[in-house]
Design a protein around this motif. Structure first.
Motif, mmCIF file in Angstrom:
data_model
loop_
_atom_site.group_PDB
_atom_site.id
_atom_site.type_symbol
_atom_site.label_atom_id
_atom_site.label_comp_id
_atom_site.label_asym_id
_atom_site.label_seq_id
_atom_site.Cartn_x
_atom_site.Cartn_y
_atom_site.Cartn_z
ATOM 1 N N ASP A 13 0.784 -1.088 0.059
ATOM 2 C CA ASP A 13 -0.049 0.119 0.248
ATOM 3 C C ASP A 13 0.810 1.311 -0.121
ATOM 4 O OD1 ASP A 13 -2.431 1.064 -0.261
ATOM 5 O OD2 ASP A 13 -2.791 1.282 1.897
ATOM 6 N N TYR A 14 1.936 1.204 -0.804
ATOM 7 C CA TYR A 14 2.781 2.135 -0.822
ATOM 8 C C TYR A 14 2.305 3.715 -1.231
ATOM 9 C CZ TYR A 14 6.452 5.308 -2.914
ATOM 10 O OH TYR A 14 7.146 6.557 -3.165
ATOM 11 N N ASP A 15 1.307 3.503 -2.070
ATOM 12 C CA ASP A 15 0.663 5.104 -2.545
ATOM 13 C C ASP A 15 -0.177 5.445 -1.332
ATOM 14 O OD1 ASP A 15 1.626 4.848 -5.279
ATOM 15 O OD2 ASP A 15 -0.082 3.468 -5.596
ATOM 16 N N HIS A 16 -0.489 5.025 -0.278
ATOM 17 C CA HIS A 16 -1.280 5.714 0.577
ATOM 18 C C HIS A 16 -0.393 5.901 1.903
ATOM 19 C CE1 HIS A 16 -4.280 3.615 -1.775
ATOM 20 N NE2 HIS A 16 -4.442 4.872 -1.750
ATOM 21 N N LEU A 17 0.665 5.523 1.935
ATOM 22 C CA LEU A 17 1.610 5.997 3.101
ATOM 23 C C LEU A 17 2.052 7.249 3.131
ATOM 24 C CD1 LEU A 17 4.575 3.108 2.752
ATOM 25 C CD2 LEU A 17 2.450 3.163 4.506
ATOM 26 N N PRO A 18 1.854 7.867 4.383
ATOM 27 C CA PRO A 18 2.225 9.319 4.683
ATOM 28 C C PRO A 18 3.686 9.260 4.617
ATOM 29 C CG PRO A 18 1.425 8.591 6.759
ATOM 30 C CD PRO A 18 1.081 7.438 5.632
ATOM 31 N N ILE A 19 4.242 10.682 4.312
ATOM 32 C CA ILE A 19 5.565 10.749 4.198
ATOM 33 C C ILE A 19 6.407 10.169 5.634
ATOM 34 C CG2 ILE A 19 7.574 12.493 3.792
ATOM 35 C CD1 ILE A 19 5.821 13.643 1.710
ATOM 36 N N GLY A 20 5.770 10.972 6.721
ATOM 37 C CA GLY A 20 6.331 10.513 7.984
ATOM 38 C C GLY A 20 6.438 8.955 8.253
ATOM 39 N N GLY A 21 5.795 8.110 7.746
ATOM 40 C CA GLY A 21 5.697 6.577 7.815
ATOM 41 C C GLY A 21 6.571 6.066 6.954
ATOM 42 N N LEU A 22 6.785 6.740 5.873
ATOM 43 C CA LEU A 22 7.393 6.079 4.727
ATOM 44 C C LEU A 22 8.896 6.242 5.147
ATOM 45 C CD1 LEU A 22 7.818 5.007 1.804
ATOM 46 C CD2 LEU A 22 7.697 7.481 0.979
ATOM 47 N N GLU A 23 9.455 7.422 5.692
ATOM 48 C CA GLU A 23 10.793 7.512 6.028
ATOM 49 C C GLU A 23 11.277 6.461 6.903
ATOM 50 O OE1 GLU A 23 13.185 11.239 7.882
ATOM 51 O OE2 GLU A 23 11.232 11.682 7.819
ATOM 52 N N SER A 24 10.381 6.326 8.037
ATOM 53 C CA SER A 24 10.960 5.219 8.905
ATOM 54 C C SER A 24 10.851 3.964 8.151
ATOM 55 C CB SER A 24 10.138 5.295 10.369
ATOM 56 O OG SER A 24 8.594 5.053 9.961
ATOM 57 N N ARG A 25 9.962 3.602 7.350
ATOM 58 C CA ARG A 25 9.839 2.112 6.900
ATOM 59 C C ARG A 25 10.802 2.010 5.718
ATOM 60 N NH1 ARG A 25 3.892 0.935 5.894
ATOM 61 N NH2 ARG A 25 4.753 -1.043 5.655
ATOM 62 N N VAL A 26 11.302 3.045 5.013
ATOM 63 C CA VAL A 26 12.408 2.686 3.889
ATOM 64 C C VAL A 26 13.819 2.203 4.405
ATOM 65 C CG1 VAL A 26 11.243 4.147 2.088
ATOM 66 C CG2 VAL A 26 12.894 5.025 3.452
ATOM 67 N N ARG A 27 13.865 2.651 5.858
ATOM 68 C CA ARG A 27 15.092 2.304 6.358
ATOM 69 C C ARG A 27 15.344 0.780 6.463
ATOM 70 N NH1 ARG A 27 14.457 6.298 11.529
ATOM 71 N NH2 ARG A 27 14.591 8.000 10.391
ATOM 72 N N SER A 28 14.253 -0.022 6.309
ATOM 73 C CA SER A 28 14.428 -1.674 6.255
ATOM 74 C C SER A 28 14.846 -2.177 5.018
ATOM 75 C CB SER A 28 13.139 -2.416 6.955
ATOM 76 O OG SER A 28 12.088 -2.147 6.086
ATOM 77 N N LEU A 29 14.687 -1.174 3.870
ATOM 78 C CA LEU A 29 14.824 -1.926 2.537
ATOM 79 C C LEU A 29 16.236 -1.577 1.957
ATOM 80 C CD1 LEU A 29 11.833 0.136 0.922
ATOM 81 C CD2 LEU A 29 11.753 -2.211 1.824
ATOM 82 N N SER A 30 16.521 -2.492 1.139
ATOM 83 C CA SER A 30 17.800 -2.605 0.402
ATOM 84 C C SER A 30 18.102 -1.730 -0.647
ATOM 85 C CB SER A 30 18.094 -4.092 -0.066
ATOM 86 O OG SER A 30 17.222 -4.208 -1.329
ATOM 87 N N ALA A 31 19.075 -1.362 -1.055
ATOM 88 C CA ALA A 31 19.266 -0.499 -2.303
ATOM 89 C C ALA A 31 18.416 -0.730 -3.376
ATOM 90 C CB ALA A 31 20.841 -0.474 -2.728
ATOM 91 N N ASP A 32 18.191 -1.925 -3.907
ATOM 92 C CA ASP A 32 17.458 -2.422 -4.865
ATOM 93 C C ASP A 32 16.034 -2.144 -4.862
ATOM 94 O OD1 ASP A 32 19.799 -3.194 -6.216
ATOM 95 O OD2 ASP A 32 19.455 -5.221 -5.799
#
Length: 116
Positions: A13-32
């Protein structure tokens, strides 16, 4: 028809994530995975704050930063949490300590004294 790329994104549900929630959640993702989100963002909404955030995180990862667990308490609109409404109700609201100068149906207004 749904966009097939949307179903394969690393964040549900990426399209509906608020920017504040997105910032903390992308930390768990790899570069790819961050590159995949960045490409999707640029080809769809192309929101400047989001592309800057993803670009910055991608740069950090390329400079040696490691993915972390992110913030487990981040806003998660895809689960429906946090949409319970306001906790304020008439029962929890304080009583006014004085009526307005013009009064209310229950309390008459008070004159301001002699005006001559």
């Amino acid at each position: 028809m749904a966009d097939p790329a949307r179903d394969t994104l690393p964040l549900p549900d990426y399209d509906h994530l608020p920017i504040g929630g997105l910032e903390s959640r992308v930390r768990s993702l790899s570069a790819d995975e961050v590159e995949e989100l960045l490409a999707y963002e640029r080809s769809h909404a192309d929101r400047l704050p989001v592309t800057e955030l993803l670009g910055s995180r991608l740069e950090q990862l390329r400079e040696g930063a490691e993915p972390t667990s992110g913030d487990p308490g981040a806003l998660r609109p895809e689960t429906g949490e946090g949409h319970g409404g306001s906790p304020v109700s008439p029962a929890t609201s304080p009583q006014p300590f004085s009526p307005p100068p013009h009064g209310t149906p229950d309390q008459r207004g008070k004159p301001k004294g002699d005006r001559t």
